[in-house]
Design a protein around this motif. Structure first.
Motif, PDB file in Angstrom:
ATOM      1  N   THR A  70       0.849  -1.202   0.000  1.00 48.00           N
ATOM      2  CA  THR A  70       0.000   0.000   0.000  1.00 48.00           C
ATOM      3  C   THR A  70       0.873   1.236   0.000  1.00 48.00           C
ATOM      4  OG1 THR A  70      -0.086  -0.056   2.417  1.00 48.00           O
ATOM      5  CG2 THR A  70      -1.895  -1.123   1.233  1.00 48.00           C
ATOM      6  N   LEU A  71       0.311   2.357  -0.500  1.00 48.71           N
ATOM      7  CA  LEU A  71       1.083   3.601  -0.565  1.00 48.71           C
ATOM      8  C   LEU A  71       0.399   4.717   0.216  1.00 48.71           C
ATOM      9  CD1 LEU A  71       2.278   3.886  -4.277  1.00 48.71           C
ATOM     10  CD2 LEU A  71       3.702   3.625  -2.226  1.00 48.71           C
ATOM     11  N   PRO A  72       1.138   5.385   1.078  1.00 47.45           N
ATOM     12  CA  PRO A  72       0.564   6.505   1.827  1.00 47.45           C
ATOM     13  C   PRO A  72       0.474   7.771   0.964  1.00 47.45           C
ATOM     14  CG  PRO A  72       2.881   6.235   2.382  1.00 47.45           C
ATOM     15  CD  PRO A  72       2.552   5.145   1.406  1.00 47.45           C
ATOM     16  N   VAL A  73      -0.479   8.639   1.282  1.00 46.40           N
ATOM     17  CA  VAL A  73      -0.622   9.944   0.612  1.00 46.40           C
ATOM     18  C   VAL A  73      -0.711  11.002   1.700  1.00 46.40           C
ATOM     19  CG1 VAL A  73      -2.085  11.355  -0.895  1.00 46.40           C
ATOM     20  CG2 VAL A  73      -1.858   8.895  -1.321  1.00 46.40           C
ATOM     21  N   ILE A  74       0.055  12.095   1.545  1.00 45.33           N
ATOM     22  CA  ILE A  74       0.087  13.119   2.606  1.00 45.33           C
ATOM     23  C   ILE A  74      -1.223  13.904   2.666  1.00 45.33           C
ATOM     24  CG2 ILE A  74       1.246  15.243   3.387  1.00 45.33           C
ATOM     25  CD1 ILE A  74       3.785  14.146   1.975  1.00 45.33           C
ATOM     26  N   ASN A  75      -1.755  14.089   3.856  1.00 50.01           N
ATOM     27  CA  ASN A  75      -2.966  14.873   4.082  1.00 50.01           C
ATOM     28  C   ASN A  75      -2.602  16.367   4.134  1.00 50.01           C
ATOM     29  OD1 ASN A  75      -5.174  16.219   5.241  1.00 50.01           O
ATOM     30  ND2 ASN A  75      -5.782  14.421   6.437  1.00 50.01           N
ATOM     31  N   LYS A  76      -3.024  17.118   3.099  1.00 52.33           N
ATOM     32  CA  LYS A  76      -2.690  18.552   2.995  1.00 52.33           C
ATOM     33  C   LYS A  76      -3.237  19.368   4.169  1.00 52.33           C
ATOM     34  CE  LYS A  76      -2.700  19.332  -1.979  1.00 52.33           C
ATOM     35  NZ  LYS A  76      -3.556  19.814  -3.075  1.00 52.33           N
ATOM     36  N   GLU A  77      -4.470  19.004   4.554  1.00 48.36           N
ATOM     37  CA  GLU A  77      -5.130  19.746   5.623  1.00 48.36           C
ATOM     38  C   GLU A  77      -4.273  19.701   6.904  1.00 48.36           C
ATOM     39  OE1 GLU A  77      -8.971  18.006   6.257  1.00 48.36           O
ATOM     40  OE2 GLU A  77      -9.659  19.740   7.413  1.00 48.36           O
ATOM     41  N   ALA A  78      -3.730  18.518   7.179  1.00 51.62           N
ATOM     42  CA  ALA A  78      -2.924  18.351   8.393  1.00 51.62           C
ATOM     43  C   ALA A  78      -1.655  19.208   8.303  1.00 51.62           C
ATOM     44  CB  ALA A  78      -2.565  16.883   8.597  1.00 51.62           C
ATOM     45  N   VAL A  79      -1.045  19.241   7.117  1.00 51.01           N
ATOM     46  CA  VAL A  79       0.156  20.073   6.940  1.00 51.01           C
ATOM     47  C   VAL A  79      -0.201  21.535   7.190  1.00 51.01           C
ATOM     48  CG1 VAL A  79       1.915  20.844   5.295  1.00 51.01           C
ATOM     49  CG2 VAL A  79       1.162  18.447   5.286  1.00 51.01           C
ATOM     50  N   LYS A  80      -1.342  21.968   6.629  1.00 52.46           N
ATOM     51  CA  LYS A  80      -1.764  23.372   6.814  1.00 52.46           C
ATOM     52  C   LYS A  80      -1.994  23.681   8.300  1.00 52.46           C
ATOM     53  CE  LYS A  80      -4.935  25.014   3.721  1.00 52.46           C
ATOM     54  NZ  LYS A  80      -5.991  24.836   2.702  1.00 52.46           N
ATOM     55  N   HIS A  81      -2.590  22.739   9.003  1.00 50.85           N
ATOM     56  CA  HIS A  81      -2.836  22.942  10.440  1.00 50.85           C
ATOM     57  C   HIS A  81      -1.531  23.240  11.176  1.00 50.85           C
ATOM     58  CE1 HIS A  81      -6.945  22.128  10.004  1.00 50.85           C
ATOM     59  NE2 HIS A  81      -7.072  20.959  10.629  1.00 50.85           N
ATOM     60  N   VAL A  82      -0.503  22.445  10.893  1.00 46.29           N
ATOM     61  CA  VAL A  82       0.763  22.646  11.613  1.00 46.29           C
ATOM     62  C   VAL A  82       1.415  23.968  11.188  1.00 46.29           C
ATOM     63  CG1 VAL A  82       3.080  21.727  12.016  1.00 46.29           C
ATOM     64  CG2 VAL A  82       1.124  20.190  12.008  1.00 46.29           C
ATOM     65  N   LEU A  83       1.275  24.316   9.887  1.00 46.49           N
ATOM     66  CA  LEU A  83       1.833  25.604   9.448  1.00 46.49           C
ATOM     67  C   LEU A  83       1.130  26.760  10.166  1.00 46.49           C
ATOM     68  CD1 LEU A  83       2.268  24.903   5.612  1.00 46.49           C
ATOM     69  CD2 LEU A  83       4.040  24.895   7.387  1.00 46.49           C
ATOM     70  N   LYS A  84      -0.188  26.622  10.375  1.00 41.12           N
ATOM     71  CA  LYS A  84      -0.920  27.666  11.119  1.00 41.12           C
ATOM     72  C   LYS A  84      -0.381  27.799  12.542  1.00 41.12           C
ATOM     73  CE  LYS A  84      -5.315  27.431   8.721  1.00 41.12           C
ATOM     74  NZ  LYS A  84      -6.695  26.920   8.721  1.00 41.12           N
ATOM     75  N   VAL A  85      -0.164  26.652  13.172  1.00 42.24           N
ATOM     76  CA  VAL A  85       0.377  26.677  14.540  1.00 42.24           C
ATOM     77  C   VAL A  85       1.734  27.381  14.521  1.00 42.24           C
ATOM     78  CG1 VAL A  85       1.247  25.266  16.452  1.00 42.24           C
ATOM     79  CG2 VAL A  85      -0.852  24.600  15.262  1.00 42.24           C
ATOM     80  N   LEU A  94       8.304  20.722  10.220  1.00 42.94           N
ATOM     81  CA  LEU A  94       7.568  21.765   9.503  1.00 42.94           C
ATOM     82  C   LEU A  94       7.822  23.149  10.087  1.00 42.94           C
ATOM     83  CD1 LEU A  94       4.096  20.172   8.716  1.00 42.94           C
ATOM     84  CD2 LEU A  94       5.619  21.292   7.072  1.00 42.94           C
ATOM     85  N   VAL A  95       8.017  23.203  11.404  1.00 41.50           N
ATOM     86  CA  VAL A  95       8.202  24.497  12.067  1.00 41.50           C
ATOM     87  C   VAL A  95       9.408  24.437  12.994  1.00 41.50           C
ATOM     88  CG1 VAL A  95       7.170  26.160  13.669  1.00 41.50           C
ATOM     89  CG2 VAL A  95       5.715  24.942  12.033  1.00 41.50           C
ATOM     90  N   SER A  96      10.244  25.486  12.936  1.00 44.47           N
ATOM     91  CA  SER A  96      11.360  25.581  13.881  1.00 44.47           C
ATOM     92  C   SER A  96      11.261  26.901  14.630  1.00 44.47           C
ATOM     93  CB  SER A  96      12.698  25.575  13.135  1.00 44.47           C
ATOM     94  OG  SER A  96      12.769  24.459  12.295  1.00 44.47           O
ATOM     95  N   GLY A  97      11.539  26.845  15.913  1.00 43.07           N
ATOM     96  CA  GLY A  97      11.545  28.063  16.718  1.00 43.07           C
ATOM     97  C   GLY A  97      10.134  28.538  17.016  1.00 43.07           C
ATOM     98  N   GLY A  98      10.049  29.735  17.614  1.00 40.88           N
ATOM     99  CA  GLY A  98       8.762  30.274  18.004  1.00 40.88           C
ATOM    100  C   GLY A  98       8.731  30.475  19.507  1.00 40.88           C
ATOM    101  N   ASN A  99       7.585  30.946  19.986  1.00 43.89           N
ATOM    102  CA  ASN A  99       7.517  31.392  21.367  1.00 43.89           C
ATOM    103  C   ASN A  99       6.058  31.438  21.788  1.00 43.89           C
ATOM    104  OD1 ASN A  99       7.144  33.525  23.410  1.00 43.89           O
ATOM    105  ND2 ASN A  99       9.324  33.894  23.113  1.00 43.89           N
ATOM    106  N   LEU A 100       5.791  30.977  23.001  1.00 52.36           N
ATOM    107  CA  LEU A 100       4.429  31.108  23.536  1.00 52.36           C
ATOM    108  C   LEU A 100       4.545  31.428  25.022  1.00 52.36           C
ATOM    109  CD1 LEU A 100       1.348  30.806  22.919  1.00 52.36           C
ATOM    110  CD2 LEU A 100       1.556  28.449  23.699  1.00 52.36           C
ATOM    111  N   LYS A 101       3.909  32.531  25.432  1.00 50.95           N
ATOM    112  CA  LYS A 101       3.975  32.979  26.834  1.00 50.95           C
ATOM    113  C   LYS A 101       5.429  33.101  27.286  1.00 50.95           C
ATOM    114  CE  LYS A 101      -0.070  33.014  29.086  1.00 50.95           C
ATOM    115  NZ  LYS A 101      -0.645  33.095  30.387  1.00 50.95           N
TER     116      LYS A 101
END
Ligand code: MN
Length: 474
Positions: free
Chosen positions: A49-64, A101-108
């Motif tokens: 079987t072959l996996p396919v990347i879920n775009k929505e999930a990638v977008k979610h992490v980019l939003k975060v 997908l994301v490096s660095g950042g800051n919260l509180k």
């Protein structure tokens, strides 16, 4: 014990809200109660079987990533993290190793190391008999992993960080992040040291399924490490679990040698050059992002709302949007503050009593009707006691506060002409009390006002009554 410096780094996993799983089109449904319904050959790891990347999930992490001010990757790929366990059907977990997908950042004020995307495992049930059961509904559900730098120095700071992260995930609508449902799971890396430049031996505590558990587990470990160190013993590097019932951590596995997961890039998945994919462009992602908690905090502070009220509004989005609509209808700042008060104390009380959820519920009254209630209080047509009763009726059945106040006989008489007659009658019926007042006994005035309230069946405005008594007694 105070001489030790506590250092904590957090790892937070959150299940992402998407229609389908991370690499196949099986449904991602956290509420599915029947086991092994949302499965297919891909998430069951069948050969060929072959996996396919879920775009929505990638977008979610980019939003975060954008919400945390992190750097979005130009290039990313998925890696196989190899290990054997019955809840991992492929024999490896698809995760991200070198290129998150994301490096660095800051919260509180807490620095974020990275945020990456991976897939969740199945759920094992061990307490059914002398065997275990595995439910694969969760296997392959998109999972975000966020790692902080080891810069947290108190249990409360760790709890506050997790609370704020939950808010951010919910505001972005990328995860429901309910800790009690396992949609958000926290692990804490804890160490104690006397030297601020050197970390002590680190212990990792898993299974923290509430904010309180995060804080309690850290406090428990602080005590445990401190007493070991005080008596000259060594802290062992290990993974520990948290037992909520007894309020203690317990050893799960020793970690002398770190696991060898033999990470390597998954050959079945395409590499992603994020900047070349239009849907993943920063501006496109930003357009889809809703307001963040920190921005709402600032906006409410500018309205003059007090901090405690703001923090009540933040996790309760229905309540907050009601407040914003009400505020639009009110002209004076005082009225807006009064509305905030009634919403965060009285209405929240009613919501709790009804076991409803101030984050998602819809109200039976309109913002216009609530604004009317506030104007009636500020115009002294309704006492604050009366307003509470009317609000309870509006909450239960809906309706106009004016109509409700009339039918309940709660409209206050502020009309001095009407009240003066009542006051005069009370004065002539109570010559002794009048004498007391004139000779300087202040409680006498209170008694007279009380008589006035009684005579008007509580519909008089006590402040107006008091003023009339004082002026007539001069
Ligand atoms: Mn992970």
């Amino acid at each position: 014990m105070n001489e030790y410096i506590l250092t904590v780094g957090l790892e937070v996993h959150a299940e992402l809200k998407t229609r389908t799983k991370m690499f196949c089109d099986s449904r991602n449904d956290a509420d599915e109660t029947r086991p092994n319904v949302n499965v297919c050959p891909v998430c069951m790891g069948h050969p060929g079987t072959l996996p396919v990347i879920n775009k929505e999930a990638v977008k979610h992490v980019l939003k975060v990533g954008l919400a945390l001010g992190g750097k979005l990757a130009d290039f990313t790929e998925f890696d196989r993290k190899n290990y054997f366990y019955p809840d991992i059907p492929k024999g490896y977990q698809l995760s991200q190793y070198e290129f998150p997908l994301v490096s660095g950042g800051n919260l509180k004020g807490i620095k974020i190391t990275r945020v990456h995307l991976e897939e969740d495992t199945a759920t094992s049930l061990h307490d059914v008999g002398d065997y275990s059961l595995v439910d694969f509904n969760r296997a392959g559900v998109p999972l975000m992993e966020l790692v902080t730098e080891p810069v947290i120095h108190s249990a409360k700071e760790a709890g506050d960080f997790a609370r704020e992260l939950q808010l951010v995930l919910r505001y972005l609508r990328v995860s429901d992040a309910n800790m009690e449902k396992g949609e958000m799971r926290v692990e804490a890396n804890i160490s104690l040291s006397k030297d601020s430049k050197k970390f002590g031996t680190k212990v990792e505590v898993k299974n923290l399924n509430s904010f309180r558990a995060v804080e309690r587990a850290i406090l428990y470990e602080v005590d445990r490490h401190a007493s070991l160190l005080d008596s000259g013993e060594k802290v062992i590097q290990e993974t520990r679990g948290w037992d909520e019932g007894v309020g203690k951590t317990f050893s799960q596995r020793r970690k002398e040698e770190s696991n060898d997961y033999r990470y390597f890039p998954d050959p079945d998945l395409p590499k992603l050059v994020i900047k070349d994919i239009p849907e993943f462009e920063q501006q496109a992602i930003e357009k889809e992002m809703s307001e963040l908690p920190e921005n709402k905090r600032r906006r409410y502070a500018l309205l003059g709302i007090k901090e405690g009220d703001i923090e009540t509004f933040l996790p309760n989005r229905s309540l907050a949007s009601l407040f914003e609509e009400v505020a639009k209808e009110l002209t004076e700042k005082e009225q807006v503050l009064l509305a905030s008060n009634y919403l965060t104390s009285d209405l929240v009380g009613l919501i709790k009593k009804a076991r409803s959820d101030a984050d998602t519920m819809s109200f039976l009254f309109s913002a216009t009707e609530f604004a009317e209630l506030i104007r009636m209080v500020s115009d002294k047509k309704l006492s604050s006691r009366g307003a509470k009763d009317i609000l309870a009726l509006m909450f239960e059945t809906g309706g106009s506060p004016e109509v409700l106040a009339k039918s309940q006989g709660l409209l206050q008489m502020s009309n001095e002409g009407e009240l003066q007659q009542t006051v005069k009658e009370i004065l002539s019926a109570n010559p002794k009390v009048v004498q007391d007042y004139l000779s300087g006994k202040m409680p006498a005035l209170q008694f007279l006002v009380g008589q006035g309230m009684k005579a008007t069946k509580g519909s008089a405005n006590p402040e107006v009554l008091r003023q009339i008594f004082v002026s007539l007694l001069k």
